[in-house]
Design an enzyme around this catalytic site. Sequence first.
Site, PDB file in Angstrom:
ATOM      1  N   GLY A 299      30.137  47.112  28.161  1.00  0.00           N
ATOM      2  CA  GLY A 299      28.674  47.115  28.201  1.00  0.00           C
ATOM      3  C   GLY A 299      28.065  47.666  29.478  1.00  0.00           C
TER       4      GLY A 299
ATOM      5  CE1 TYR B  39      22.227  35.275  28.572  1.00  0.00           C
ATOM      6  CE2 TYR B  39      19.991  35.764  27.842  1.00  0.00           C
ATOM      7  CZ  TYR B  39      21.181  36.167  28.432  1.00  0.00           C
ATOM      8  OH  TYR B  39      21.305  37.459  28.895  1.00  0.00           O
TER       9      TYR B  39
ATOM     10  CB  THR C  41      26.528  45.541  25.410  1.00  0.00           C
ATOM     11  OG1 THR C  41      25.926  44.235  25.320  1.00  0.00           O
ATOM     12  CG2 THR C  41      25.635  46.438  26.253  1.00  0.00           C
TER      13      THR C  41
ATOM     14  N   GLY D 208      32.142  41.921  35.689  1.00  0.00           N
ATOM     15  CA  GLY D 208      31.958  42.168  34.257  1.00  0.00           C
ATOM     16  C   GLY D 208      31.974  43.650  33.933  1.00  0.00           C
TER      17      GLY D 208
ATOM     18  N   PRO E 232      16.891  43.551  31.651  1.00  0.00           N
ATOM     19  CG  PRO E 232      18.992  44.463  31.208  1.00  0.00           C
ATOM     20  CD  PRO E 232      18.324  43.339  31.946  1.00  0.00           C
TER      21      PRO E 232
ATOM     22  NE  ARG F 215      36.925  41.585  27.582  1.00  0.00           N
ATOM     23  CZ  ARG F 215      35.923  42.031  26.821  1.00  0.00           C
ATOM     24  NH1 ARG F 215      36.115  42.278  25.553  1.00  0.00           N
ATOM     25  NH2 ARG F 215      34.722  42.215  27.353  1.00  0.00           N
TER      26      ARG F 215
ATOM     27  CE  LYS G   3      21.537  36.754  32.127  1.00  0.00           C
ATOM     28  NZ  LYS G   3      22.311  37.594  33.058  1.00  0.00           N
TER      29      LYS G   3
HETATM   30  P1  NDP Z   1      29.017  42.521  27.300  1.00  0.00           P
HETATM   31  O1  NDP Z   1      29.478  41.348  26.516  1.00  0.00           O
HETATM   32  O2  NDP Z   1      29.268  43.884  26.763  1.00  0.00           O
HETATM   33  O3  NDP Z   1      29.625  42.456  28.780  1.00  0.00           O
HETATM   34  C1  NDP Z   1      29.713  41.262  29.490  1.00  0.00           C
HETATM   35  C2  NDP Z   1      30.676  41.441  30.644  1.00  0.00           C
HETATM   36  O4  NDP Z   1      30.730  40.219  31.380  1.00  0.00           O
HETATM   37  C3  NDP Z   1      32.075  41.766  30.179  1.00  0.00           C
HETATM   38  O5  NDP Z   1      32.633  42.763  30.990  1.00  0.00           O
HETATM   39  C4  NDP Z   1      32.832  40.449  30.366  1.00  0.00           C
HETATM   40  O6  NDP Z   1      34.173  40.735  30.710  1.00  0.00           O
HETATM   41  C5  NDP Z   1      32.096  39.883  31.565  1.00  0.00           C
HETATM   42  N1  NDP Z   1      32.260  38.442  31.686  1.00  0.00           N
HETATM   43  C6  NDP Z   1      31.871  37.472  30.825  1.00  0.00           C
HETATM   44  N2  NDP Z   1      32.261  36.276  31.280  1.00  0.00           N
HETATM   45  C7  NDP Z   1      32.916  36.500  32.457  1.00  0.00           C
HETATM   46  C8  NDP Z   1      33.565  35.675  33.395  1.00  0.00           C
HETATM   47  N3  NDP Z   1      33.632  34.347  33.223  1.00  0.00           N
HETATM   48  N4  NDP Z   1      34.120  36.244  34.493  1.00  0.00           N
HETATM   49  C9  NDP Z   1      34.061  37.563  34.665  1.00  0.00           C
HETATM   50  N5  NDP Z   1      33.480  38.409  33.811  1.00  0.00           N
HETATM   51  C10 NDP Z   1      32.919  37.877  32.717  1.00  0.00           C
HETATM   52  O7  NDP Z   1      27.453  42.293  27.540  1.00  0.00           O
HETATM   53  P2  NDP Z   1      26.381  43.064  28.435  1.00  0.00           P
HETATM   54  O8  NDP Z   1      26.976  44.249  29.068  1.00  0.00           O
HETATM   55  O9  NDP Z   1      25.201  43.242  27.605  1.00  0.00           O
HETATM   56  O10 NDP Z   1      26.069  41.950  29.511  1.00  0.00           O
HETATM   57  C11 NDP Z   1      26.067  42.197  30.900  1.00  0.00           C
HETATM   58  C12 NDP Z   1      24.971  41.389  31.546  1.00  0.00           C
HETATM   59  O11 NDP Z   1      23.716  41.838  31.062  1.00  0.00           O
HETATM   60  C13 NDP Z   1      25.005  39.891  31.275  1.00  0.00           C
HETATM   61  O12 NDP Z   1      24.699  39.202  32.464  1.00  0.00           O
HETATM   62  C14 NDP Z   1      23.904  39.700  30.238  1.00  0.00           C
HETATM   63  O13 NDP Z   1      23.363  38.396  30.289  1.00  0.00           O
HETATM   64  C15 NDP Z   1      22.913  40.735  30.712  1.00  0.00           C
HETATM   65  N6  NDP Z   1      21.923  41.149  29.728  1.00  0.00           N
HETATM   66  C16 NDP Z   1      22.316  41.694  28.528  1.00  0.00           C
HETATM   67  C17 NDP Z   1      21.350  42.095  27.617  1.00  0.00           C
HETATM   68  C18 NDP Z   1      21.710  42.631  26.266  1.00  0.00           C
HETATM   69  O14 NDP Z   1      20.830  42.658  25.391  1.00  0.00           O
HETATM   70  N7  NDP Z   1      22.921  43.092  26.045  1.00  0.00           N
HETATM   71  C19 NDP Z   1      19.944  41.986  27.929  1.00  0.00           C
HETATM   72  C20 NDP Z   1      19.649  41.388  29.199  1.00  0.00           C
HETATM   73  C21 NDP Z   1      20.618  41.022  30.063  1.00  0.00           C
HETATM   74  P3  NDP Z   1      35.460  39.884  30.293  1.00  0.00           P
HETATM   75  O15 NDP Z   1      35.185  39.260  28.964  1.00  0.00           O
HETATM   76  O16 NDP Z   1      36.562  40.902  30.270  1.00  0.00           O
HETATM   77  O17 NDP Z   1      35.624  38.899  31.384  1.00  0.00           O
HETATM   78  C1  8X3 Z   2      19.663  39.307  26.586  1.00  0.00           C
HETATM   79  C2  8X3 Z   2      18.347  39.657  26.014  1.00  0.00           C
HETATM   80  O1  8X3 Z   2      16.344  38.678  24.817  1.00  0.00           O
HETATM   81  O2  8X3 Z   2      18.463  38.800  23.623  1.00  0.00           O
HETATM   82  O3  8X3 Z   2      19.486  38.852  27.895  1.00  0.00           O
HETATM   83  O4  8X3 Z   2      18.127  37.167  25.327  1.00  0.00           O
HETATM   84  S1  8X3 Z   2      17.811  38.515  24.899  1.00  0.00           S
END
Ligand code: NDP
Ligand code: 8X3
Length: 257
Positions: A17, A157, A192, A13, A187, A39, A161
């Site tokens: 983000g 979700y 993001t 990923g 987090p 992507r 997690k």
């Molecule tokens: P983004 O949406 O910005 O990034 C998510 C990334 O995951 C992208 O690069 C996307 O790439 C990739 N992704 C999604 N599905 C797939 C797949 N099937 N195969 C490969 N890659 C995949 O979100 P975040 O950066 O915020 O999320 C990153 C992680 O952090 C996640 O696990 C999320 O649950 C976790 N998180 C986020 C929080 C927040 O508030 N933002 C808080 C807590 C945890 P692509 O679409 O190109 O495949």
């Molecule tokens: C993403 C954070 O609290 O929006 O993992 O689900 S929350």
Amino acid sequence: MEKLLGKIVLITGASSGIGEACAYAFAEEGANVIITARRLERLNNLEKDLKEKYNIKVLTYQLDVRNKDKVFEFVNNLPKEWKKIDILINNAGLGRGLEKFYEDNHDSWDEMIDTNVKGLLYVTKAVIPRMVERKSGHIINIGSIAGHEAYSKGAIYCATKHAVSAITKSLRMDVLDKNIRVSSVDPGMVETEFSNVRFYGDTERAKNVYKGITPLTGKDIAEAVIFVATRPAYANINEMIIMPSVQANTFMTYREE
Ligand code: NDP
Ligand code: 8X3
């Protein structure tokens, strides 16, 4: 402190983000990065930028972590110089929708479970045998505060997690005698593309999530991941919860009017 110079770091990923921020943060420390996501164009641009800015090697691969066969094929056929993965960052993940369980149309359940849980398992299972063989490695899972507390309208979700948290804990026990560290960085709200994805491109609704607060950034989380990855070999950060200062937990956030 563990040095990251010349280490091989696989990030899932990495196209946006937190994952993208991790790619920059590890590259800045001189690590060679394997960047994966679906992507490809984004990854190609990232590769170009990383190579221009830092004197490191980058391997780019289009990978959907839900595709079990492709995950194993990719890891098992890595070029020789990339085979020794020192650090795996299981970051790929997503939330979809925010509905009460009985109102949720369950279209997105498989997508969340397949990505956040099964995808993480496939990548870990593909990477870990060589770590076990070498008796060295570090797996860092990006969990969430949602893996510590459940909240209304987020049963699936939160379940995914919580699963990440359980996998992290269980795996840590399994590899205790293998000199492999297993950590999670968990987090709260990070601005993001997460909310935009969660609300299927409804940017207005996504923006509202962060209204009146200063959320965390991908860079904040990447810095935490770097901290986790650079502890001395005898120390492991089991889990690190990192929240915006105004977010007490998943359901209580102080917002400026
Ligand atoms: P983004 O949406 O910005 O990034 C998510 C990334 O995951 C992208 O690069 C996307 O790439 C990739 N992704 C999604 N599905 C797939 C797949 N099937 N195969 C490969 N890659 C995949 O979100 P975040 O950066 O915020 O999320 C990153 C992680 O952090 C996640 O696990 C999320 O649950 C976790 N998180 C986020 C929080 C927040 O508030 N933002 C808080 C807590 C945890 P692509 O679409 O190109 O495949
Ligand atoms: C993403 C954070 O609290 O929006 O993992 O689900 S929350």
